[in-house]
Scaffold this active site. Structure first.
Site, PDB file in Angstrom:
ATOM      1  N   ARG A 114      -9.163   3.448  -7.689  1.00 31.39           N
ATOM      2  CA  ARG A 114      -8.541   3.470  -6.365  1.00 31.39           C
ATOM      3  C   ARG A 114      -9.666   3.464  -5.336  1.00 31.39           C
ATOM      4  O   ARG A 114     -10.687   4.126  -5.486  1.00 31.39           O
ATOM      5  CB  ARG A 114      -7.672   4.724  -6.189  1.00 31.39           C
ATOM      6  CG  ARG A 114      -6.542   4.819  -7.229  1.00 31.39           C
ATOM      7  CD  ARG A 114      -5.176   4.896  -6.579  1.00 31.39           C
ATOM      8  NE  ARG A 114      -4.935   3.809  -5.660  1.00 31.39           N
ATOM      9  CZ  ARG A 114      -4.511   2.600  -6.023  1.00 31.39           C
ATOM     10  NH1 ARG A 114      -4.306   2.302  -7.257  1.00 31.39           N
ATOM     11  NH2 ARG A 114      -4.311   1.673  -5.120  1.00 31.39           N
TER      12      ARG A 114
ATOM     13  N   ASN B 144       1.374   3.999  -3.042  1.00 27.81           N
ATOM     14  CA  ASN B 144       1.063   5.423  -2.873  1.00 27.81           C
ATOM     15  C   ASN B 144       2.194   6.310  -3.377  1.00 27.81           C
ATOM     16  O   ASN B 144       1.942   7.375  -3.948  1.00 27.81           O
ATOM     17  CB  ASN B 144       0.752   5.726  -1.409  1.00 27.81           C
ATOM     18  CG  ASN B 144      -0.656   5.296  -1.026  1.00 27.81           C
ATOM     19  OD1 ASN B 144      -1.457   4.929  -1.879  1.00 27.81           O
ATOM     20  ND2 ASN B 144      -0.948   5.334   0.265  1.00 27.81           N
TER      21      ASN B 144
ATOM     22  N   GLU C  68       0.829  -1.208   0.000  1.00 29.09           N
ATOM     23  CA  GLU C  68       0.000   0.000   0.000  1.00 29.09           C
ATOM     24  C   GLU C  68       0.868   1.264   0.000  1.00 29.09           C
ATOM     25  O   GLU C  68       0.623   2.197  -0.764  1.00 29.09           O
ATOM     26  CB  GLU C  68      -0.919   0.029   1.228  1.00 29.09           C
ATOM     27  CG  GLU C  68      -1.961  -1.074   1.274  1.00 29.09           C
ATOM     28  CD  GLU C  68      -2.961  -1.037   0.125  1.00 29.09           C
ATOM     29  OE1 GLU C  68      -3.049  -0.004  -0.563  1.00 29.09           O
ATOM     30  OE2 GLU C  68      -3.632  -2.056  -0.075  1.00 29.09           O
TER      31      GLU C  68
END
Ligand code: ADP
Ligand code: MG
Lengths: 151, 102
Positions: free
Chosen positions: A109, A55, A51
Site C-alpha cells: 500500500r 479503503n 480509492e
C-alpha cells in the site's frame, strides 16, 4: 449563495469483496456519464471512488465481509457529490490518515489514496468514529460542454 | 487480462501488464511478476504498461514493491508505454524520481 437543485440521485450497496471495486467504478461511471464529462474528469472520479472503496475493503473491514454504501447526487449546476460509507473499524486520527504516504497497510500500500482523492476531486471530507465506521464525501464540478468548447 | 511475458533474452525480460490495476487485481499480478523475475533473474525487467486501461494507487504500490525487489536483486527496472491517464497517477505519486518511468 444559491442552493442548487438535486436533479438525480442513486444509492448502491454491496459486500466488501475486492472484485466489487471494478463494479463500483463502472457503476459510478455510468451514473456520472449523463453529465457528459471529459475522459479526464471521468477518470478522476473513477480513480477516487476506487480509492475510497478499496479503503473500505482493505482497512475498514480488513478483508472480512461488511457492507459498503454509495450515494451519489447530481446537481443542476453540474456538481456531483459522492458519499462512500462503511461500518468498519473507523479511523482514530483522520488528519494523520489523510497525510500523503501514511499507511497502516502492508508493503504494497502506498499511503496515497486520500492524497489522490484530494487532488482529483474538488473537495473531500472524512467523518469517522472508531468502532462505528467511516464516511467519505467527495465533490467535483463537471464543466459544461459549451464552456469546455470555448477553452 | 493480467501478466504475460512479451520477450525474454539474456539482456532483459519484458513483461506485459493488461487490464485494470486495482487492489483486487494487483495481488495476482504481483505474484506472477515476482515469479517471472525470480525464475529468469534478468539484468533488466521492463514492465510494459501499454495495455493498462486503469490504475489507482494499488498500481503505485505494485510498482514500488517491484522496485524494492529488483533493487535488492541488483536488477534494473523500467516502466514503459503507460498511457496518458495512467501516466498521470504515476507522476502524481512521485515515483518518477526513481528514474524508472520511460
Ligand atoms: N474506510 C476506512 N476505515 C478505516 N481506516 C481507513 C479507511 N480509509 C483509510 N483508512 C486509514 O487511512 C490510511 C491511509 O489511507 P490511504 O491514503 O488510502 O492509503 P493506503 O490505503 O495506501 O494505506 C489507511 O492505511 C488506513 O489506516
Ligand atoms: Mg487506500
Amino acid at each position: 449563495m444559491k442552493k442548487y437543485e438535486c436533479i438525480n440521485e442513486m444509492d448502491l450497496s454491496f459486500i466488501s469483496k475486492s472484485n466489487n471495486e471494478s463494479f463500483a467504478r463502472a457503476t459510478i461511471s455510468a451514473f456520472v456519464s449523463q453529465l457528459d464529462p471529459t475522459i479526464d474528469e471521468l477518470t478522476d472520479i473513477k480513480t477516487s471512488v476506487s480509492e475510497a472503496v478499496t479503503n473500505c475493503i482493505a482497512h475498514a473491514y480488513n478483508e472480512q465481509i461488511g457492507i459498503i454504501y454509495i450515494n451519489a447526487k447530481i446537481f443542476s449546476n453540474g456538481k456531483i457529490s459522492i458519499k462512500i460509507r462503511d461500518k468498519g473499524v473507523g479511523i482514530d486520527d483522520v488528519d494523520q490518515a489523510m497525510e500523503p504516504l501514511f499507511t497502516t497497510g502492508g508493503s504494497d500500500r502506498s499511503g496515497l489514496g486520500f492524497a489522490v482523492m484530494k487532488s482529483f476531486m474538488d473537495r473531500v471530507k472524512v467523518k469517522s468514529y472508531v468502532g462505528k465506521g467511516t464516511t467519505v464525501l467527495m465533490e467535483k464540478s463537471i464543466i459544461r460542454r459549451s464552456n469546455k468548447n470555448e477553452k | 487480462m493480467g501478466v504475460s511475458i512479451l520477450s525474454n533474452s539474456k539482456e532483459g525480460l519484458k513483461i506485459s501488464i493488461s487490464g485494470d490495476i486495482d487492489h483486487h487485481s494487483s495481488s495476482d499480478m504481483r505474484i506472477k511478476i515476482d515469479s517471472f523475475i525470480e525464475k529468469y533473474h534478468p539484468k533488466i525487467v521492463i514492465l510494459d504498461f501499454s495495455s493498462v486501461s486503469f490504475m489507482d494507487t494499488s498500481g503505485i504500490g505494485l510498482i514500488l514493491g517491484r522496485f524494492k525487489l529488483t533493487e535488492r536483486m541488483g536488477i534494473k527496472l523500467e516502466v514503459v508505454n503507460a498511457r496518458n491517464r495512467v501516466k498521470r497517477i504515476i507522476e502524481f505519486s512521485g515515483i518518477k524520481s526513481l528514474g524508472i518511468l520511460k
